[in-house]
Design a protein around this motif. Sequence first.
Motif, PDB file in Angstrom:
ATOM      1  N   UNK A   1       0.833  -1.200   0.000  1.00 30.84           N
ATOM      2  CA  UNK A   1       0.000   0.000   0.000  1.00 30.84           C
ATOM      3  C   UNK A   1       0.872   1.256   0.000  1.00 30.84           C
ATOM      4  N   UNK A   2       1.891   1.279   0.836  1.00 32.32           N
ATOM      5  CA  UNK A   2       2.740   2.469   0.937  1.00 32.32           C
ATOM      6  C   UNK A   2       3.491   2.757  -0.357  1.00 32.32           C
ATOM      7  N   UNK A   3       3.817   1.702  -1.113  1.00 31.91           N
ATOM      8  CA  UNK A   3       4.520   1.883  -2.378  1.00 31.91           C
ATOM      9  C   UNK A   3       3.569   2.057  -3.557  1.00 31.91           C
ATOM     10  N   UNK A   4       2.272   2.066  -3.279  1.00 35.83           N
ATOM     11  CA  UNK A   4       1.233   2.249  -4.309  1.00 35.83           C
ATOM     12  C   UNK A   4       1.248   1.134  -5.352  1.00 35.83           C
ATOM     13  N   UNK A   5       1.716  -0.036  -4.977  1.00 37.36           N
ATOM     14  CA  UNK A   5       1.697  -1.164  -5.898  1.00 37.36           C
ATOM     15  C   UNK A   5       0.343  -1.869  -5.886  1.00 37.36           C
TER      16      UNK A   5
ATOM     17  N   UNK B   1      -1.410  -2.866  11.235  1.00 38.91           N
ATOM     18  CA  UNK B   1      -2.267  -2.128  10.295  1.00 38.91           C
ATOM     19  C   UNK B   1      -2.931  -0.946  10.996  1.00 38.91           C
ATOM     20  N   UNK B   2      -3.377  -1.174  12.237  1.00 40.45           N
ATOM     21  CA  UNK B   2      -3.995  -0.098  13.000  1.00 40.45           C
ATOM     22  C   UNK B   2      -3.031   1.049  13.263  1.00 40.45           C
ATOM     23  N   UNK B   3      -1.805   0.724  13.672  1.00 37.99           N
ATOM     24  CA  UNK B   3      -0.810   1.763  13.928  1.00 37.99           C
ATOM     25  C   UNK B   3      -0.503   2.580  12.676  1.00 37.99           C
ATOM     26  N   UNK B   4      -0.516   1.902  11.524  1.00 36.09           N
ATOM     27  CA  UNK B   4      -0.208   2.576  10.263  1.00 36.09           C
ATOM     28  C   UNK B   4      -1.368   3.413   9.752  1.00 36.09           C
ATOM     29  N   UNK B   5      -2.556   3.235  10.327  1.00 35.81           N
ATOM     30  CA  UNK B   5      -3.724   3.968   9.860  1.00 35.81           C
ATOM     31  C   UNK B   5      -4.175   3.557   8.473  1.00 35.81           C
ATOM     32  N   UNK B   6      -3.953   2.271   8.129  1.00 37.99           N
ATOM     33  CA  UNK B   6      -4.274   1.791   6.777  1.00 37.99           C
ATOM     34  C   UNK B   6      -5.407   0.765   6.780  1.00 37.99           C
ATOM     35  N   UNK B   7      -6.252   0.829   7.797  1.00 40.33           N
ATOM     36  CA  UNK B   7      -7.344  -0.126   7.897  1.00 40.33           C
ATOM     37  C   UNK B   7      -8.365  -0.036   6.776  1.00 40.33           C
ATOM     38  N   UNK B   8      -8.424   1.098   6.080  1.00 42.68           N
ATOM     39  CA  UNK B   8      -9.347   1.230   4.954  1.00 42.68           C
ATOM     40  C   UNK B   8      -8.850   0.503   3.715  1.00 42.68           C
ATOM     41  N   UNK B   9      -7.546   0.267   3.658  1.00 38.88           N
ATOM     42  CA  UNK B   9      -6.971  -0.372   2.468  1.00 38.88           C
ATOM     43  C   UNK B   9      -6.457  -1.783   2.724  1.00 38.88           C
ATOM     44  N   UNK B  10      -6.207  -2.120   3.968  1.00 41.71           N
ATOM     45  CA  UNK B  10      -5.741  -3.468   4.310  1.00 41.71           C
ATOM     46  C   UNK B  10      -6.750  -4.095   5.266  1.00 41.71           C
TER      47      UNK B  10
END
Length: 227
Positions: free
Chosen positions: A34-38, A59-68
Amino acid sequence: MTLDARLKAVLQLIRAASHADIGTDHAALPLALIRSCRCQNVIAVELNAGPLQLALAAVGRAGLGQQIEVRQGDGFAPVAPREIQSASLTGMGARTILGILGRAEWLPPTLILQPNAEPEALRAWAQASGYHLKQEVLAPGFWRYPVLSFEQVDGADPAYLNLPAAAALKFGPHLLRSADPHLQAELRAQERRLSALAVHGRPSVMEELRVVRDALACLLDALTPAP
């Protein structure tokens, strides 16, 4: 969370709108995708409760729960048919990967597989299951890890054309054609080891040595400039 060389090699072979990482452990690969936009969305699948909780926390710490989305389950069972375009299975034995693939009721059109050993078993499975080997690399680490990218395609896989079958299956047709330096070093070491054992005349050793020498011949052909 940084990726080691093995997972960096896996990352470079993945690009899809929706991807599943099967046996995600701490979700390091989904976070990097996700971070690399792949990838736009990733499903992180984990069977065991301990790693599952670590993946959820990461995933929670990264704030990416909407995408992962982290899901618990065995192999592809938690993923619906056609929900993803590709999937990765990494850091496992080839037999474990084959078991997961064999239990799956469906598989996506693209698979990125990183076995810890016996990649020939996965190459053989792909040939029998309608997948072509599109890319492969050897990633450095505790030993050299094979990373294989397969795509679902009809017909015979052209990657193996005009190569000795046993050598291509064991060592990888793309690696042989590219004269991969990591593979060359490995084959030289195997030839030395097997040559010392071959003096005893054991048929299994002689056959193994023949396959290694066939692979070395392919590498030499690849290194020889065209006239």
